[in-house]
Design an enzyme around this catalytic site. Structure first.
Site, mmCIF file in Angstrom:
data_model
loop_
_atom_site.group_PDB
_atom_site.id
_atom_site.type_symbol
_atom_site.label_atom_id
_atom_site.label_comp_id
_atom_site.label_asym_id
_atom_site.label_seq_id
_atom_site.Cartn_x
_atom_site.Cartn_y
_atom_site.Cartn_z
ATOM 1 N N PHE A 66 6.241 -2.191 -7.394
ATOM 2 C CA PHE A 66 5.233 -3.248 -7.370
ATOM 3 C C PHE A 66 4.887 -3.588 -8.819
ATOM 4 O O PHE A 66 4.669 -2.694 -9.631
ATOM 5 C CB PHE A 66 4.003 -2.732 -6.619
ATOM 6 C CG PHE A 66 3.022 -3.808 -6.260
ATOM 7 C CD1 PHE A 66 3.265 -4.651 -5.187
ATOM 8 C CD2 PHE A 66 1.851 -3.959 -6.972
ATOM 9 C CE1 PHE A 66 2.342 -5.648 -4.845
ATOM 10 C CE2 PHE A 66 0.926 -4.947 -6.638
ATOM 11 C CZ PHE A 66 1.175 -5.789 -5.568
ATOM 12 N N ASP A 120 3.897 6.164 -5.858
ATOM 13 C CA ASP A 120 2.919 5.220 -5.349
ATOM 14 C C ASP A 120 3.110 5.148 -3.829
ATOM 15 O O ASP A 120 4.183 4.769 -3.345
ATOM 16 C CB ASP A 120 3.128 3.846 -6.015
ATOM 17 C CG ASP A 120 2.029 2.859 -5.653
ATOM 18 O OD1 ASP A 120 1.445 2.980 -4.564
ATOM 19 O OD2 ASP A 120 1.767 1.943 -6.472
ATOM 20 N N TYR A 123 -6.923 0.096 1.277
ATOM 21 C CA TYR A 123 -7.178 -1.101 2.100
ATOM 22 C C TYR A 123 -5.977 -1.581 2.898
ATOM 23 O O TYR A 123 -6.075 -2.575 3.594
ATOM 24 C CB TYR A 123 -7.696 -2.249 1.217
ATOM 25 C CG TYR A 123 -6.844 -2.573 0.008
ATOM 26 C CD1 TYR A 123 -5.684 -3.330 0.131
ATOM 27 C CD2 TYR A 123 -7.191 -2.112 -1.255
ATOM 28 C CE1 TYR A 123 -4.902 -3.618 -0.967
ATOM 29 C CE2 TYR A 123 -6.412 -2.393 -2.368
ATOM 30 C CZ TYR A 123 -5.271 -3.148 -2.221
ATOM 31 O OH TYR A 123 -4.491 -3.418 -3.312
ATOM 32 N N LYS A 124 -4.836 -0.881 2.779
ATOM 33 C CA LYS A 124 -3.655 -1.326 3.539
ATOM 34 C C LYS A 124 -3.633 -0.596 4.884
ATOM 35 O O LYS A 124 -4.468 -0.855 5.735
ATOM 36 C CB LYS A 124 -2.406 -1.111 2.693
ATOM 37 C CG LYS A 124 -2.379 -2.080 1.503
ATOM 38 C CD LYS A 124 -1.249 -1.845 0.539
ATOM 39 C CE LYS A 124 -1.300 -2.889 -0.573
ATOM 40 N NZ LYS A 124 -0.536 -2.510 -1.757
ATOM 41 N N ARG A 156 7.261 -11.623 5.538
ATOM 42 C CA ARG A 156 7.049 -10.177 5.667
ATOM 43 C C ARG A 156 6.114 -9.883 6.836
ATOM 44 O O ARG A 156 5.074 -10.538 6.983
ATOM 45 C CB ARG A 156 6.438 -9.681 4.350
ATOM 46 C CG ARG A 156 6.348 -8.195 4.204
ATOM 47 C CD ARG A 156 5.886 -7.849 2.803
ATOM 48 N NE ARG A 156 4.455 -8.152 2.623
ATOM 49 C CZ ARG A 156 3.655 -7.507 1.771
ATOM 50 N NH1 ARG A 156 4.146 -6.548 1.003
ATOM 51 N NH2 ARG A 156 2.383 -7.837 1.659
HETATM 52 C C1 LIG Z 1 -0.868 -3.122 -3.041
HETATM 53 C C2 LIG Z 1 -0.242 -2.311 -4.111
HETATM 54 C C3 LIG Z 1 -0.932 -2.008 -5.287
HETATM 55 C C4 LIG Z 1 -2.270 -2.643 -5.530
HETATM 56 O O1 LIG Z 1 -2.957 -2.092 -6.565
HETATM 57 P P1 LIG Z 1 -4.495 -2.464 -6.785
HETATM 58 O O2 LIG Z 1 -4.834 -1.821 -8.040
HETATM 59 O O3 LIG Z 1 -5.231 -1.926 -5.598
HETATM 60 O O4 LIG Z 1 -4.632 -3.945 -6.789
HETATM 61 C C5 LIG Z 1 -0.339 -1.149 -6.185
HETATM 62 N N1 LIG Z 1 0.881 -0.638 -5.964
HETATM 63 C C6 LIG Z 1 1.589 -0.958 -4.857
HETATM 64 C C7 LIG Z 1 2.935 -0.388 -4.643
HETATM 65 C C8 LIG Z 1 1.043 -1.813 -3.912
HETATM 66 O O5 LIG Z 1 1.746 -2.141 -2.838
#
Ligand SMILES: *Cc1c(COP(=O)(O)O)cnc(C)c1O
Length: 411
Positions: free
Chosen positions: A125, A196, A221-222, A370
């Site tokens: 990401f 992650d 939050y996911k 997705r």
């Molecule tokens: C959603 C996501 C994030 C989001 O990071 P935030 O700091 O909460 O905005 C980070 N890494 C991955 C792999 C994600 O899918």
């Protein structure tokens, strides 16, 4: 006693019947975006209202002790830790995933001072890569971020690598890395790992302790349904964490925050990865959201997720053949996380048109539609209806309207 298969299946169906009732889902909506923002679990509003009115409103400052706000990051961390195979007290909830990633990366680099390479992959990401780039610039110590393709990661490991920094499930395609194999390969060359788990926690079984993973971070939050901007989590291997000097050395990670000493001295264990005052209301929402998981085995969720994703792939490929869709996710269920993506040139407009049919998925540039698979509240009927909705969108060219092609700020 061996439980007959049919009983087991019935038991699982019952379990998800209960969890499905635990969410506030709008009528007429099929929600395939719980991998981006989990829906609202029913108990959350009341718990947050109690925290606002009785704890904040009634107890005022006393709530830090009387409602035990001060240890909420560890209490919620332990609940998440149990879902990702962490040792007790090895996870704290704090900050955002981006910030936690940088904390973990800084710690790993500190533990391998003679090495200068951070290895990651192009499926990561972007925020993870950005946070690494920012850290490298701030440290000014000659570190390099090396980004290879996902299937080249193992071969790129050598004794120059300080840290292997990967997202276990690719946010676009859903491709799943083997945490166990890659952690072992990293350790074999003396590198540390940062995983992650944004698309893993609450989506599939994770065994941090069993894999001997060094650090991990992830989102609240996911798949954990903690609400927009819910605080994230961070894991540090218990035998490593006491050796790190936190990059963000804030008072909440101090061994004695209320001694108000002038010099920083880190707390023992994962608490040293805390920084400032925790967001109690958001943490309370996340804590309440986790109640949905009581009595649910992640293995059951995983089995259902693979079955539903296979069904979605079959249904879409059968109904939407000839419209130029191409599966972007691995076809084999055990190589996928809990989402399915398809390439489609007009993917953005098609996702908008599908929303108008009551099916919410999302779009990821450049051309991915997705769909998140969340068995807690999505079953076979929803999957079939979603595929049928997409079929209508494509057959009737519902995507082909100028107003659907203008991209909003958030896709
Ligand atoms: C959603 C996501 C994030 C989001 O990071 P935030 O700091 O909460 O905005 C980070 N890494 C991955 C792999 C994600 O899918």
């Amino acid at each position: 006693m061996v439980v007959p298969f049919s009983d087991k299946t019935q038991h699982e169906a019952k379990a998800f019947e209960r969890t499905k009732q635990s969410f506030c889902l709008p009528d007429g909506i099929i929600y395939l975006d719980g991998n981006s923002l989990g829906p609202l679990p029913k108990g959350v509003s009341e718990r947050v209202a109690t925290a606002v009115e009785e704890e904040w409103g009634g107890k005022l400052i006393r709530a830090w002790n009387e409602a035990d706000w001060i240890d909420l990051p560890t209490r919620v961390g332990n609940r998440i830790g149990a879902m990702i195979g962490a040792e007790p007290n090895a996870v704290v909830v704090a900050d955002s995933t981006s910030i936690n990633l940088q904390k973990a990366l800084a710690a790993a680099l500190q533990l391998r001072p003679e090495r200068k390479v951070i290895l990651s992959d192009s499926g990561n990401f972007p925020t993870d890569l950005y946070m690494a780039q920012g850290l490298i610039a701030a440290l000014g110590d000659g570190h390099k971020l090396k980004v290879v393709s996902p299937d080249e990661v193992e071969d790129a490991l050598d004794d120059s690598v300080a840290a292997l920094m990967l997202t276990e499930v690719d946010y676009r395609t859903g491709r799943l890395h083997s945490m166990k194999a890659l952690t072992a390969a990293a350790h074999a060359v003396g590198a540390l790992t940062i995983w992650d788990l944004a698309h893993s926690a609450g989506a599939l079984p994770v065994d941090l302790a069993g894999c001997k993973a060094d650090f991990a971070v992830g989102c609240g939050y996911k798949y954990l349904n903690g609400g927009p901007g819910a605080p994230a989590f961070i894991y540090g291997r218990p035998d490593l964490v006491d050796r790190i000097k936190p990059l963000q050395s804030g008072w909440m990670g101090h061994e004695a925050p209320f001694a108000f000493e002038l010099d920083y001295s880190p707390a023992a264990g994962a608490d040293r990865m805390r920084v400032g005052t925790p967001p109690i209301l958001s943490l309370t929402a996340l804590d309440a959201a986790l109640d949905v998981w009581d009595g649910i085995e992640i293995d059951t969720v995983r089995a259902a997720s693979i079955g539903l994703a296979d069904l979605l792939i079959d249904e879409i490929e059968r109904r939407c053949a000839g419209f130029g869709l191409r599966l972007a996710s691995p076809r084999e269920g055990d190589r996928r996380g809990s989402q399915v993506s398809f390439h489609f040139d007009e993917g953005y407009a098609a996702i908008q048109a599908l929303q108008a049919q009551g099916v919410i998925g999302d779009f990821r540039a450049p051309d991915l539609m997705r769909f998140g698979i969340t068995p807690l509240y999505i079953g076979e009927a929803e999957i079939i209806a979603a595929a049928a909705g997409l079929e209508t969108v494509l057959k009737d060219r519902l995507w082909d309207q100028p107003n659907l092609k203008t991209r909003a700020k958030v896709t």
